[in-house]
Write a protein that holds these residues in place. Structure first.
Motif, PDB file in Angstrom:
ATOM      1  N   ARG A 213      54.287  58.505  40.575  1.00 21.18           N
ATOM      2  CA  ARG A 213      53.000  59.194  40.554  1.00 21.18           C
ATOM      3  C   ARG A 213      52.993  60.318  39.511  1.00 21.18           C
ATOM      4  NH1 ARG A 213      53.319  58.535  46.244  1.00 21.18           N
ATOM      5  NH2 ARG A 213      54.078  60.674  46.490  1.00 21.18           N
TER       6      ARG A 213
ATOM      7  N   GLU B 292      54.782  60.447  36.749  1.00 19.88           N
ATOM      8  CA  GLU B 292      54.700  59.848  35.412  1.00 19.88           C
ATOM      9  C   GLU B 292      53.276  59.378  35.114  1.00 19.88           C
ATOM     10  OE1 GLU B 292      57.522  56.739  35.129  1.00 19.88           O
ATOM     11  OE2 GLU B 292      59.285  58.057  35.209  1.00 19.88           O
ATOM     12  N   GLU B 293      52.630  58.796  36.155  1.00 16.66           N
ATOM     13  CA  GLU B 293      51.268  58.330  35.973  1.00 16.66           C
ATOM     14  C   GLU B 293      50.333  59.505  35.675  1.00 16.66           C
ATOM     15  OE1 GLU B 293      47.786  55.894  38.437  1.00 16.66           O
ATOM     16  OE2 GLU B 293      49.772  56.175  39.310  1.00 16.66           O
ATOM     17  N   GLN B 294      50.518  60.602  36.464  1.00 12.85           N
ATOM     18  CA  GLN B 294      49.681  61.779  36.248  1.00 12.85           C
ATOM     19  C   GLN B 294      49.968  62.426  34.893  1.00 12.85           C
ATOM     20  OE1 GLN B 294      50.491  64.203  39.654  1.00 12.85           O
ATOM     21  NE2 GLN B 294      49.191  62.998  41.046  1.00 12.85           N
TER      22      GLN B 294
ATOM     23  N   ALA C  61      50.964  60.829  32.257  1.00  9.18           N
ATOM     24  CA  ALA C  61      50.325  59.969  31.248  1.00  9.18           C
ATOM     25  C   ALA C  61      48.823  60.242  31.187  1.00  9.18           C
ATOM     26  CB  ALA C  61      50.592  58.504  31.562  1.00  9.18           C
ATOM     27  N   ARG C  62      48.222  60.404  32.394  1.00  8.28           N
ATOM     28  CA  ARG C  62      46.790  60.706  32.424  1.00  8.28           C
ATOM     29  C   ARG C  62      46.500  62.051  31.765  1.00  8.28           C
ATOM     30  NH1 ARG C  62      44.936  58.915  38.567  1.00  8.28           N
ATOM     31  NH2 ARG C  62      45.201  56.640  38.277  1.00  8.28           N
ATOM     32  N   ILE C  63      47.362  63.031  32.069  1.00 12.69           N
ATOM     33  CA  ILE C  63      47.179  64.372  31.477  1.00 12.69           C
ATOM     34  C   ILE C  63      47.297  64.302  29.956  1.00 12.69           C
ATOM     35  CG2 ILE C  63      48.218  66.653  31.256  1.00 12.69           C
ATOM     36  CD1 ILE C  63      48.934  66.454  34.254  1.00 12.69           C
TER      37      ILE C  63
ATOM     38  N   GLU D  20      46.792  61.661  28.124  1.00 16.34           N
ATOM     39  CA  GLU D  20      45.628  60.940  27.624  1.00 16.34           C
ATOM     40  C   GLU D  20      44.404  61.846  27.568  1.00 16.34           C
ATOM     41  OE1 GLU D  20      42.905  57.020  28.784  1.00 16.34           O
ATOM     42  OE2 GLU D  20      44.792  57.429  29.851  1.00 16.34           O
ATOM     43  N   GLN D  21      44.228  62.651  28.656  1.00 16.18           N
ATOM     44  CA  GLN D  21      43.102  63.576  28.689  1.00 16.18           C
ATOM     45  C   GLN D  21      43.241  64.668  27.624  1.00 16.18           C
ATOM     46  OE1 GLN D  21      43.041  64.926  32.733  1.00 16.18           O
ATOM     47  NE2 GLN D  21      42.011  63.081  33.519  1.00 16.18           N
TER      48      GLN D  21
ATOM     49  N   GLU E 282      42.298  63.121  24.484  1.00 13.60           N
ATOM     50  CA  GLU E 282      40.854  62.957  24.468  1.00 13.60           C
ATOM     51  C   GLU E 282      40.160  64.301  24.258  1.00 13.60           C
ATOM     52  OE1 GLU E 282      37.263  61.171  27.303  1.00 13.60           O
ATOM     53  OE2 GLU E 282      39.367  60.968  27.904  1.00 13.60           O
ATOM     54  N   ASN E 283      40.670  65.346  24.906  1.00 13.71           N
ATOM     55  CA  ASN E 283      40.095  66.686  24.730  1.00 13.71           C
ATOM     56  C   ASN E 283      40.233  67.166  23.288  1.00 13.71           C
ATOM     57  OD1 ASN E 283      39.300  66.855  27.391  1.00 13.71           O
ATOM     58  ND2 ASN E 283      41.125  67.954  28.071  1.00 13.71           N
TER      59      ASN E 283
END
Length: 483
Positions: free
Chosen positions: A29, A31-33, A35-37, A39-40, A43-44
Motif C-alpha cells: 500500500r 508503494e502504491e501510495q 507511486a500515486r504521490i 504521479e500527482q 501532474e502538479n
C-alpha cells in the motif's frame, strides 16, 4: 491478536507468518501510495508549468489590450474611442494659456492703400429728414473687406504668321516657349491643379472638378499628372542643395515609415536638420533604402534616430543618439504591465531621463554648454542602476513580456552613451520627434520629384525656404506623391 492461537510454537509461527503478510500488505500500500504521490507530483508540476504559461499568455494579452499611443509605437489614430486620458510625462512649465508674451500676433489691420474705395453717404438727416446731398463731411469711419474678384479663364490665341519676303522666301514665326499643341492649358491652370492635388489633398479627379467649378476649365487627371511630373523635374537643383546641407550638418534626424505606392508597400525615409528635410521613397526599409537616400553614407555628424538596427551599420557617423521619446514609451509600458519590482526600476529610469532632459533645457536657456557635473553624474547613476536592475530581474526571460523587458533593459545598458548623448552634448535633442513629424507629415507635401523605376515610383522630396537660387521659392511643406 485475532486469528493467532494462544499457545504453542505452531501458534507463534502462524502469528509471525500473519504479521509478515500484514507488513507486506502495508509495504504494497505504501508503494502504491508513493507511486500515486509521485504521479500527482508530476501532474502538479505539469499543471504549474501550464498555469505559468497561461499566466504569461494572459499577461501578454493584457499588455496588448493596454497598448496605446502613450506606451507603445502605435499611432494615436489607433486608439479609437478607447483613447487614454492625457498623462504627459512633462512637468508643468508655469506658462499661462494663450499666446506667449512678446510673440507677434496675427491680427488683421487696415491698409492705407486699398485697391478700391467705395464711399457710402447718407441721403437724409437722421433727425429732421432733410436732404444731405451737399452737406459737408465731418468724419469718416473706415471698414475694409478683403475678397477675390470673379475669376474667369482667358483664352489666348497665338497666331504664327507666315510672311513672304521680297526675295520670294516665306518665313513662319516661331511659337512661344511652352505653346506646343493646337489647344492646351496654360501654366497657371496646371499649377493651380497641382496645388489642389498635392497641396490640398484632393484626388486628381476632384482637383480637375474644382478647376472646372472655379474657373470654367477642366483638364483631365492624366494631363494633370503629366504636368506634375514635368513640374517635379524643376526640383533637381534644390534636392542637391538640400542633400549637401544635410551632409554638412552637425546633427541630423532620421526616420522611416510605411507608404503605399502603385498598390505595394514602400518606405518613406526622411533626413532633416534645421529648415531642411529630404524625403525619399524606396522599396526597402533598411540599409538599402537609407543608402539610396544619399545622406547617411556621407554623413559625419551625429545621427538621431530610433533603435532600428540598420542605422547602426553606418560607422562613418560621429555618433548615434537614440530617441528618448521611444524609450520613455517602452518604460511606461513596463511600469503599467510589469511586477512591482519592474515598475520600480522603470519609474526610476523615467525619472532620471526626464530630470536630465529638464537639466539640459535649463542649461541651454542659461547659455551654458553643459549640464552641471553633479546633476549629470547623479541622474546618470540612477539610469545606470535602473537598467542593471531591469536586466537582473528579467534574466530568466520567461514569456514574451519578460523577454521584452530584458531586451529593453539590456539595450539601455549597452547603449547608454547613445541614450544619454542628449545630456552630454547639448547640440543633441532628447527626442527624435522632428523626424517622426516629418515622416507622418511627408504624406501632405507639396513638391515632388518622381522617377519611374519599374513598378515603384521613386519619389524624392525636399523642404527648404531659400534654396531655389533665383528661380522659385520651395515652400514650407512637401507632399509624398507617386504619380
Amino acid at each position: 491478536m485475532p486469528g493467532v492461537p494462544d499457545s504453542g510454537d505452531s501458534g507463534l509461527r502462524a502469528a509471525n507468518t500473519r504479521l509478515r503478510e500484514l507488513l507486506a500488505e502495508r509495504d504494497a500500500r505504501i508503494e502504491e501510495q508513493a507511486a500515486r504521490i509521485a504521479e500527482q507530483a508530476a501532474e502538479n508540476a505539469e499543471l504549474r508549468q501550464a498555469m505559468a504559461a497561461l499566466q504569461s499568455q494572459v499577461a501578454d494579452l493584457a499588455a496588448q489590450v493596454k497598448a496605446n499611443s502613450r506606451n507603445s509605437s502605435k499611432p494615436p489614430s489607433s486608439d479609437g474611442l478607447a483613447k487614454p486620458s492625457p498623462k504627459s510625462l512633462r512637468g508643468k512649465s508655469g506658462r499661462r494659456p494663450g499666446r506667449p508674451k512678446g510673440q507677434p500676433g496675427a491680427t488683421m489691420e487696415l491698409t492705407d492703400q486699398p485697391d478700391k474705395t467705395v464711399k457710402h453717404r447718407p441721403a437724409k438727416c437722421g433727425c429732421c429728414g432733410k436732404s444731405l446731398k451737399n452737406a459737408p463731411v465731418t468724419a469718416v469711419e473706415r471698414r475694409q473687406v478683403i475678397d477675390i474678384p470673379p475669376v474667369k479663364a482667358v483664352t489666348t490665341e497665338h497666331q504664327m504668321l507666315t510672311v513672304q519676303c521680297g526675295c520670294g522666301r516665306e518665313t513662319k514665326a516661331r511659337a512661344p516657349d511652352g505653346v506646343t499643341a493646337p489647344v492646351q492649358y496654360g501654366p497657371r491652370v496646371m499649377g493651380t491643379g497641382i496645388c489642389l492635388w498635392h497641396g490640398q489633398f484632393l484626388s486628381g479627379d476632384r482637383a480637375c472638378q474644382a478647376l472646372a467649378e472655379m474657373f470654367g476649365c477642366a483638364p483631365s487627371p492624366a494631363a494633370l499628372a503629366a504636368a506634375a511630373r514635368k513640374t517635379a523635374g524643376f526640383l533637381a537643383p534644390a534636392l542637391a542643395a538640400i542633400t549637401r546641407h544635410l551632409i554638412a550638418a552637425e546633427v541630423v534626424h532620421f526616420d522611416e515609415t510605411g507608404f503605399r505606392t502603385a498598390g505595394k508597400l514602400a518606405w518613406v525615409h526622411s533626413a532633416s536638420a534645421g529648415k531642411f528635410a529630404l524625403f525619399t521613397v524606396h522599396a526597402k526599409r533598411g540599409k538599402d533604402g537609407m543608402k539610396a537616400a544619399g545622406v547617411l553614407p556621407s554623413f559625419a555628424g551625429i545621427a538621431v534616430h530610433d533603435a532600428w538596427a540598420p542605422y547602426d551599420t553606418f560607422g562613418n557617423v560621429a555618433g548615434h543618439a537614440l530617441c528618448g521619446a521611444h524609450v520613455l514609451r517602452e518604460l511606461v509600458a513596463v511600469a503599467e504591465t510589469g511586477t512591482d519590482l519592474d515598475k520600480t526600476w522603470a519609474q526610476q529610469a523615467i525619472d532620471a531621463l526626464l530630470a536630465l532632459n529638464e537639466a539640459a533645457g535649463a542649461a541651454r536657456a542659461a547659455g551654458q554648454d553643459a549640464i552641471d557635473t553633479e546633476t549629470l553624474a547623479k541622474h546618470e547613476d540612477w539610469y545606470r542602476k535602473a537598467a542593471g536592475t531591469g536586466v537582473a530581474l528579467n534574466a530568466a526571460r520567461q514569456g514574451k513580456l519578460q523577454q521584452k523587458r530584458h531586451a529593453l533593459a539590456t539595450r539601455m545598458k549597452t547603449r547608454e552613451d547613445d541614450y544619454l548623448r542628449f545630456a552630454r552634448d547639448l547640440r543633441v535633442p532628447f527626442t527624435n520627434d522632428r523626424a517622426s513629424h516629418c515622416t507622418s507629415w511627408g504624406r501632405c507635401a507639396v513638391f515632388v520629384w518622381v522617377r519611374r523605376l519599374g513598378w515603384l515610383a521613386d519619389v524624392i522630396l525636399a523642404w527648404g525656404g531659400d534654396i531655389f537660387a533665383g528661380s522659385r521659392a520651395a515652400g514650407d511643406a512637401v507632399r509624398v506623391a507617386a504619380a
